[in-house]
Design a protein around this motif. Structure first.
Motif, short mmCIF file in Angstrom:
data_model
loop_
_atom_site.label_atom_id
_atom_site.label_comp_id
_atom_site.label_asym_id
_atom_site.label_seq_id
_atom_site.Cartn_x
_atom_site.Cartn_y
_atom_site.Cartn_z
N ILE A 36 82.60 18.01 42.54
CA ILE A 36 81.75 17.11 41.76
C ILE A 36 80.54 17.89 41.27
N HIS A 37 80.25 17.75 39.98
CA HIS A 37 79.06 18.36 39.39
C HIS A 37 78.00 17.27 39.22
N ALA A 38 76.87 17.46 39.87
CA ALA A 38 75.73 16.55 39.75
C ALA A 38 74.52 17.27 40.31
N GLY A 39 73.39 17.08 39.70
CA GLY A 39 72.17 17.73 40.18
C GLY A 39 71.84 17.35 41.60
N GLN A 40 71.16 18.25 42.31
CA GLN A 40 70.80 17.95 43.69
C GLN A 40 69.85 16.76 43.77
N ASP A 41 69.07 16.53 42.73
CA ASP A 41 68.19 15.37 42.73
C ASP A 41 68.99 14.08 42.72
N VAL A 42 70.15 14.08 42.07
CA VAL A 42 71.00 12.90 42.04
C VAL A 42 71.50 12.58 43.45
N ILE A 64 78.05 8.26 51.22
CA ILE A 64 77.44 8.31 49.89
C ILE A 64 78.30 9.04 48.85
N LEU A 65 79.48 9.49 49.23
CA LEU A 65 80.32 10.24 48.30
C LEU A 65 80.77 9.38 47.13
N ASP A 66 81.18 8.15 47.37
CA ASP A 66 81.70 7.31 46.29
C ASP A 66 80.68 7.12 45.18
N GLU A 67 79.42 6.91 45.55
CA GLU A 67 78.39 6.72 44.53
C GLU A 67 78.15 8.02 43.75
N LEU A 68 78.12 9.15 44.45
CA LEU A 68 77.94 10.43 43.76
C LEU A 68 79.12 10.70 42.83
N ASP A 69 80.31 10.34 43.26
CA ASP A 69 81.52 10.55 42.46
C ASP A 69 81.47 9.72 41.17
N LYS A 70 80.90 8.52 41.24
CA LYS A 70 80.79 7.68 40.05
C LYS A 70 79.83 8.27 39.02
N ILE A 71 78.79 8.93 39.50
CA ILE A 71 77.75 9.45 38.62
C ILE A 71 78.07 10.86 38.12
N GLY A 72 78.67 11.67 38.99
CA GLY A 72 78.92 13.07 38.68
C GLY A 72 80.14 13.29 37.80
N LEU A 73 80.40 14.55 37.53
CA LEU A 73 81.53 14.97 36.74
C LEU A 73 82.52 15.68 37.65
N ARG A 74 83.78 15.28 37.61
CA ARG A 74 84.81 15.93 38.42
C ARG A 74 85.35 17.17 37.71
N SER A 75 85.66 18.17 38.50
CA SER A 75 86.31 19.38 37.99
C SER A 75 87.37 19.79 39.00
N GLU A 101 64.13 19.81 39.46
CA GLU A 101 64.32 21.19 39.02
C GLU A 101 65.77 21.59 39.28
N PRO A 102 66.38 22.31 38.34
CA PRO A 102 67.79 22.67 38.53
C PRO A 102 67.96 23.65 39.68
N ARG A 103 68.75 23.27 40.61
CA ARG A 103 69.11 24.10 41.77
C ARG A 103 70.59 23.88 42.00
N ALA A 104 70.98 23.45 43.17
CA ALA A 104 72.40 23.17 43.45
C ALA A 104 72.90 22.06 42.53
N MET A 105 74.09 22.24 42.02
CA MET A 105 74.64 21.21 41.13
C MET A 105 76.14 21.00 41.27
N VAL A 106 76.77 21.70 42.20
CA VAL A 106 78.20 21.54 42.40
C VAL A 106 78.46 21.25 43.88
N TYR A 107 79.24 20.23 44.13
CA TYR A 107 79.59 19.86 45.50
C TYR A 107 81.07 20.14 45.70
N PHE A 108 81.35 21.13 46.56
CA PHE A 108 82.72 21.53 46.85
C PHE A 108 83.29 20.65 47.96
N PRO A 126 67.66 17.47 49.16
CA PRO A 126 68.92 16.96 49.68
C PRO A 126 69.08 17.13 51.19
N VAL A 127 68.71 18.28 51.74
CA VAL A 127 68.89 18.49 53.18
C VAL A 127 68.03 17.52 53.98
#
Length: 127
Positions: free
Chosen positions: A102-108, A61-72, A42-49, A14-15
């Motif tokens: 948003i919860h989504a894998g770092q690979d996403v 790119i936030l809108d696309e991640l928001d469509k794919i991820g899970l909101r909490s 590989e599972p690493r970071a998965m929550v975007y604050f 991601p970086v």
């Protein structure tokens, strides 16, 4: 000799992808090299604050991640040593840009950034 452009980035996590995208948006010619055969899932970071989401919004790119991820709308803290469990709602935090995470894998997130970066001409090379 290979012309890597203005900037050569090593690492397609991601970086690396976010950096490549930001530099390309600024007009730099970027090459990114990833040592693996693909972006690691590989599972690493998965929550975007909210603080990270603000940066992802600036990158476009936030809108696309928001469509794919899970909101909490809240997150919890647990410390078994002190028998402590706390829950914090984003809506209770002053100054937050978003009332959720948003919860989504770092690979996403990396794949979304890679697609946007490649659309701007970033050359992504994988092993």
């Amino acid at each position: 000799m290979y012309d890597a452009g203005d900037v050569l980035i090593i690492g397609g996590g991601p970086v690396g992808m976010f950096t490549a995208l930001a530099l390309a948006q600024g007009g730099a010619k970027v090459t990114l090299i990833e040592g693996g055969p693909d972006i690691s899932d590989e599972p690493r970071a998965m929550v975007y604050f909210p603080s990270t989401m603000t940066a992802l919004k600036e990158l476009g790119i936030l809108d696309e991640l928001d469509k794919i991820g899970l909101r909490s709308s809240a997150f919890g803290l647990k410390n078994p040593s002190f028998e402590f469990f706390g829950r914090i709602a984003h809506s209770d935090l002053d100054g937050e840009s978003f009332a959720y995470q948003i919860h989504a894998g770092q690979d996403v997130a990396a794949r979304i950034a890679m697609k946007a970066a490649q659309e701007l001409g970033v050359n992504v090379l994988v092993n």
